[in-house]
Design a protein around this motif. Structure first.
Motif, PDB file in Angstrom:
ATOM      1  N   LEU A  33       0.804  -1.206   0.000  1.00  0.00           N
ATOM      2  CA  LEU A  33       0.000   0.000   0.000  1.00  0.00           C
ATOM      3  C   LEU A  33       0.846   1.269   0.000  1.00  0.00           C
ATOM      4  O   LEU A  33       0.348   2.340  -0.300  1.00  0.00           O
ATOM      5  CB  LEU A  33      -0.921   0.026   1.234  1.00  0.00           C
ATOM      6  CG  LEU A  33      -2.111  -0.938   1.219  1.00  0.00           C
ATOM      7  CD1 LEU A  33      -2.914  -0.795   2.495  1.00  0.00           C
ATOM      8  CD2 LEU A  33      -3.008  -0.682   0.015  1.00  0.00           C
ATOM      9  N   GLN A  34       2.108   1.135   0.382  1.00  0.00           N
ATOM     10  CA  GLN A  34       2.940   2.321   0.459  1.00  0.00           C
ATOM     11  C   GLN A  34       4.405   1.927   0.305  1.00  0.00           C
ATOM     12  O   GLN A  34       4.766   0.773   0.476  1.00  0.00           O
ATOM     13  CB  GLN A  34       2.737   3.023   1.810  1.00  0.00           C
ATOM     14  CG  GLN A  34       3.141   2.149   2.999  1.00  0.00           C
ATOM     15  CD  GLN A  34       2.737   2.760   4.334  1.00  0.00           C
ATOM     16  OE1 GLN A  34       1.607   3.193   4.491  1.00  0.00           O
ATOM     17  NE2 GLN A  34       3.661   2.806   5.271  1.00  0.00           N
ATOM     18  N   GLU A  35       5.242   2.903  -0.028  1.00  0.00           N
ATOM     19  CA  GLU A  35       6.675   2.669  -0.090  1.00  0.00           C
ATOM     20  C   GLU A  35       7.233   2.606   1.328  1.00  0.00           C
ATOM     21  O   GLU A  35       6.946   3.469   2.154  1.00  0.00           O
ATOM     22  CB  GLU A  35       7.359   3.781  -0.883  1.00  0.00           C
ATOM     23  CG  GLU A  35       7.010   3.782  -2.365  1.00  0.00           C
ATOM     24  CD  GLU A  35       7.468   2.517  -3.077  1.00  0.00           C
ATOM     25  OE1 GLU A  35       8.529   1.967  -2.687  1.00  0.00           O
ATOM     26  OE2 GLU A  35       6.778   2.073  -4.012  1.00  0.00           O
ATOM     27  N   LEU A  36       7.988   1.565   1.616  1.00  0.00           N
ATOM     28  CA  LEU A  36       8.470   1.363   2.974  1.00  0.00           C
ATOM     29  C   LEU A  36       9.813   2.031   3.232  1.00  0.00           C
ATOM     30  O   LEU A  36      10.225   2.176   4.381  1.00  0.00           O
ATOM     31  CB  LEU A  36       8.566  -0.146   3.266  1.00  0.00           C
ATOM     32  CG  LEU A  36       7.248  -0.904   3.075  1.00  0.00           C
ATOM     33  CD1 LEU A  36       7.443  -2.379   3.397  1.00  0.00           C
ATOM     34  CD2 LEU A  36       6.136  -0.305   3.930  1.00  0.00           C
ATOM     35  N   ASP A  37      10.528   2.419   2.165  1.00  0.00           N
ATOM     36  CA  ASP A  37      11.762   3.202   2.280  1.00  0.00           C
ATOM     37  C   ASP A  37      12.790   2.560   3.202  1.00  0.00           C
ATOM     38  O   ASP A  37      13.515   3.252   3.932  1.00  0.00           O
ATOM     39  CB  ASP A  37      11.448   4.622   2.790  1.00  0.00           C
ATOM     40  CG  ASP A  37      10.489   5.362   1.863  1.00  0.00           C
ATOM     41  OD1 ASP A  37      10.607   5.177   0.640  1.00  0.00           O
ATOM     42  OD2 ASP A  37       9.630   6.102   2.353  1.00  0.00           O
ATOM     43  N   GLY A  38      12.848   1.240   3.200  1.00  0.00           N
ATOM     44  CA  GLY A  38      13.858   0.553   3.981  1.00  0.00           C
ATOM     45  C   GLY A  38      13.625   0.531   5.475  1.00  0.00           C
ATOM     46  O   GLY A  38      14.498   0.107   6.243  1.00  0.00           O
ATOM     47  N   ARG A  39      12.478   1.003   5.922  1.00  0.00           N
ATOM     48  CA  ARG A  39      12.195   0.998   7.358  1.00  0.00           C
ATOM     49  C   ARG A  39      12.043  -0.434   7.866  1.00  0.00           C
ATOM     50  O   ARG A  39      11.444  -1.275   7.193  1.00  0.00           O
ATOM     51  CB  ARG A  39      10.922   1.789   7.646  1.00  0.00           C
ATOM     52  CG  ARG A  39      11.081   3.300   7.497  1.00  0.00           C
ATOM     53  CD  ARG A  39       9.756   4.012   7.648  1.00  0.00           C
ATOM     54  NE  ARG A  39       8.868   3.748   6.512  1.00  0.00           N
ATOM     55  CZ  ARG A  39       7.565   3.539   6.621  1.00  0.00           C
ATOM     56  NH1 ARG A  39       6.984   3.511   7.800  1.00  0.00           N
ATOM     57  NH2 ARG A  39       6.840   3.338   5.533  1.00  0.00           N
ATOM     58  N   PRO A  40      12.522  -0.744   9.058  1.00  0.00           N
ATOM     59  CA  PRO A  40      12.371  -2.106   9.585  1.00  0.00           C
ATOM     60  C   PRO A  40      10.914  -2.407   9.884  1.00  0.00           C
ATOM     61  O   PRO A  40      10.143  -1.504  10.238  1.00  0.00           O
ATOM     62  CB  PRO A  40      13.210  -2.086  10.865  1.00  0.00           C
ATOM     63  CG  PRO A  40      13.267  -0.642  11.265  1.00  0.00           C
ATOM     64  CD  PRO A  40      13.277   0.133   9.979  1.00  0.00           C
ATOM     65  N   PRO A  41      10.504  -3.657   9.737  1.00  0.00           N
ATOM     66  CA  PRO A  41       9.122  -4.024  10.067  1.00  0.00           C
ATOM     67  C   PRO A  41       8.802  -3.733  11.532  1.00  0.00           C
ATOM     68  O   PRO A  41       9.682  -3.806  12.402  1.00  0.00           O
ATOM     69  CB  PRO A  41       9.080  -5.530   9.780  1.00  0.00           C
ATOM     70  CG  PRO A  41      10.207  -5.769   8.830  1.00  0.00           C
ATOM     71  CD  PRO A  41      11.273  -4.783   9.209  1.00  0.00           C
ATOM     72  N   VAL A  42       7.540  -3.401  11.787  1.00  0.00           N
ATOM     73  CA  VAL A  42       7.087  -3.086  13.148  1.00  0.00           C
ATOM     74  C   VAL A  42       6.470  -4.338  13.762  1.00  0.00           C
ATOM     75  O   VAL A  42       5.458  -4.841  13.265  1.00  0.00           O
ATOM     76  CB  VAL A  42       6.043  -1.949  13.129  1.00  0.00           C
ATOM     77  CG1 VAL A  42       5.563  -1.652  14.546  1.00  0.00           C
ATOM     78  CG2 VAL A  42       6.618  -0.706  12.473  1.00  0.00           C
ATOM     79  N   PRO A  43       7.041  -4.874  14.840  1.00  0.00           N
ATOM     80  CA  PRO A  43       6.440  -6.050  15.480  1.00  0.00           C
ATOM     81  C   PRO A  43       5.107  -5.681  16.130  1.00  0.00           C
ATOM     82  O   PRO A  43       4.991  -4.653  16.813  1.00  0.00           O
ATOM     83  CB  PRO A  43       7.472  -6.451  16.542  1.00  0.00           C
ATOM     84  CG  PRO A  43       8.732  -5.746  16.170  1.00  0.00           C
ATOM     85  CD  PRO A  43       8.298  -4.481  15.483  1.00  0.00           C
ATOM     86  N   ALA A  44       4.104  -6.521  15.919  1.00  0.00           N
ATOM     87  CA  ALA A  44       2.774  -6.291  16.490  1.00  0.00           C
ATOM     88  C   ALA A  44       2.145  -7.635  16.836  1.00  0.00           C
ATOM     89  O   ALA A  44       2.605  -8.691  16.391  1.00  0.00           O
ATOM     90  CB  ALA A  44       1.892  -5.526  15.505  1.00  0.00           C
ATOM     91  N   ALA A  45       1.101  -7.587  17.643  1.00  0.00           N
ATOM     92  CA  ALA A  45       0.381  -8.804  18.032  1.00  0.00           C
ATOM     93  C   ALA A  45      -1.104  -8.507  18.087  1.00  0.00           C
ATOM     94  O   ALA A  45      -1.509  -7.403  18.470  1.00  0.00           O
ATOM     95  CB  ALA A  45       0.870  -9.304  19.394  1.00  0.00           C
ATOM     96  N   VAL A  46      -1.903  -9.483  17.680  1.00  0.00           N
ATOM     97  CA  VAL A  46      -3.353  -9.371  17.811  1.00  0.00           C
ATOM     98  C   VAL A  46      -3.864 -10.573  18.594  1.00  0.00           C
ATOM     99  O   VAL A  46      -3.258 -11.649  18.578  1.00  0.00           O
ATOM    100  CB  VAL A  46      -4.074  -9.282  16.449  1.00  0.00           C
ATOM    101  CG1 VAL A  46      -3.644  -8.032  15.686  1.00  0.00           C
ATOM    102  CG2 VAL A  46      -3.839 -10.533  15.614  1.00  0.00           C
ATOM    103  N   LEU A  47      -4.983 -10.366  19.273  1.00  0.00           N
ATOM    104  CA  LEU A  47      -5.594 -11.425  20.059  1.00  0.00           C
ATOM    105  C   LEU A  47      -6.798 -11.986  19.324  1.00  0.00           C
ATOM    106  O   LEU A  47      -7.762 -11.255  19.049  1.00  0.00           O
ATOM    107  CB  LEU A  47      -6.033 -10.886  21.421  1.00  0.00           C
ATOM    108  CG  LEU A  47      -6.681 -11.912  22.358  1.00  0.00           C
ATOM    109  CD1 LEU A  47      -5.677 -12.969  22.791  1.00  0.00           C
ATOM    110  CD2 LEU A  47      -7.305 -11.227  23.562  1.00  0.00           C
TER     111      LEU A  47
END
Length: 210
Positions: A33-47
């Protein structure tokens, strides 16, 4: 299709530990959906909460507050970023559920984890599956959540419950699963995770991993 309440069978289809994050170059998003520009992935969690009710099990969803900057008004599982002080993905998912809808972590028994889901918005999501026996009502935090609702497991197991949601973005058509229930429309990441939960965990029709 009926759910027989075999929690042990569900647990057997889950991972005992969250999957570690691969090298960012090896991650393939659901759709970009967007250019990530080399940014590291963001860790997340869902229940993904299997709520034990007198009439059977349900799965818990939230409707995000309309005043939020991102994904306002959309249906989501409780969850969010994994903070540095969180012990693991399950701790983060339960913490977020407590903050968003006052779910008491003591009411939840974590069964295990689904394989990660990497989004086109650069989130590395670990789905945490738990059985919840609520000791009180779920109360939306008005700053984050407009509504809380539950969908019977039998509804999510029925193939006829799933349609397709199509989104036109930058001249291309993106597609996800779609589930309509009680005036709520579940689509995008949440619907895709729900379908994975159905196929790989609830029914076991697609094996143990997506």
């Amino acid at each position: 299709m009926r759910f027989d309440g075999d929690i042990a069978a569900i647990a057997s289809r889950l991972l005992l530990h969250p999957e570690p994050m691969p090298d960012a170059h090896d991650l393939v998003p659901d759709f970009q959906l967007q250019e990530l520009d080399g940014r590291p992935p963001v860790p997340a969690a869902v229940l993904i909460a299997l709520v034990r009710r007198p009439m059977g099990y349900t799965v818990l969803y939230t409707e995000r507050a309309t005043g939020l900057r991102k994904h306002s008004g959309q249906v989501a599982f409780p969850g969010g970023r994994i903070d540095p002080e969180d012990h693991d993905a399950s701790y983060a998912a339960l913490r977020e559920a407590n903050e968003e809808i006052a779910l008491d972590p003591q009411d939840a028994e974590v069964l295990g984890f689904m394989p990660y889901y990497y989004t086109g918005t650069n989130y590395f999501i670990t789905p945490v599956v738990a059985v919840v026996e609520p000791s009180g009502p779920f109360i939306p935090n008005p700053g984050e959540v407009d509504a809380v609702f539950e969908v019977p497991v039998e509804t999510l197991m029925a193939p006829k419950s799933y349609g397709h949601y199509r989104l036109h973005f930058q001249g291309q058509v993106r597609q996800s699963w779609q589930i309509d229930h009680g005036g709520h429309r579940i689509w995008g990441i949440t619907a895709n995770l729900t379908r994975r939960f159905r196929d790989h965990v609830l029914t076991g029709e697609a094996g143990h991993a997506p």
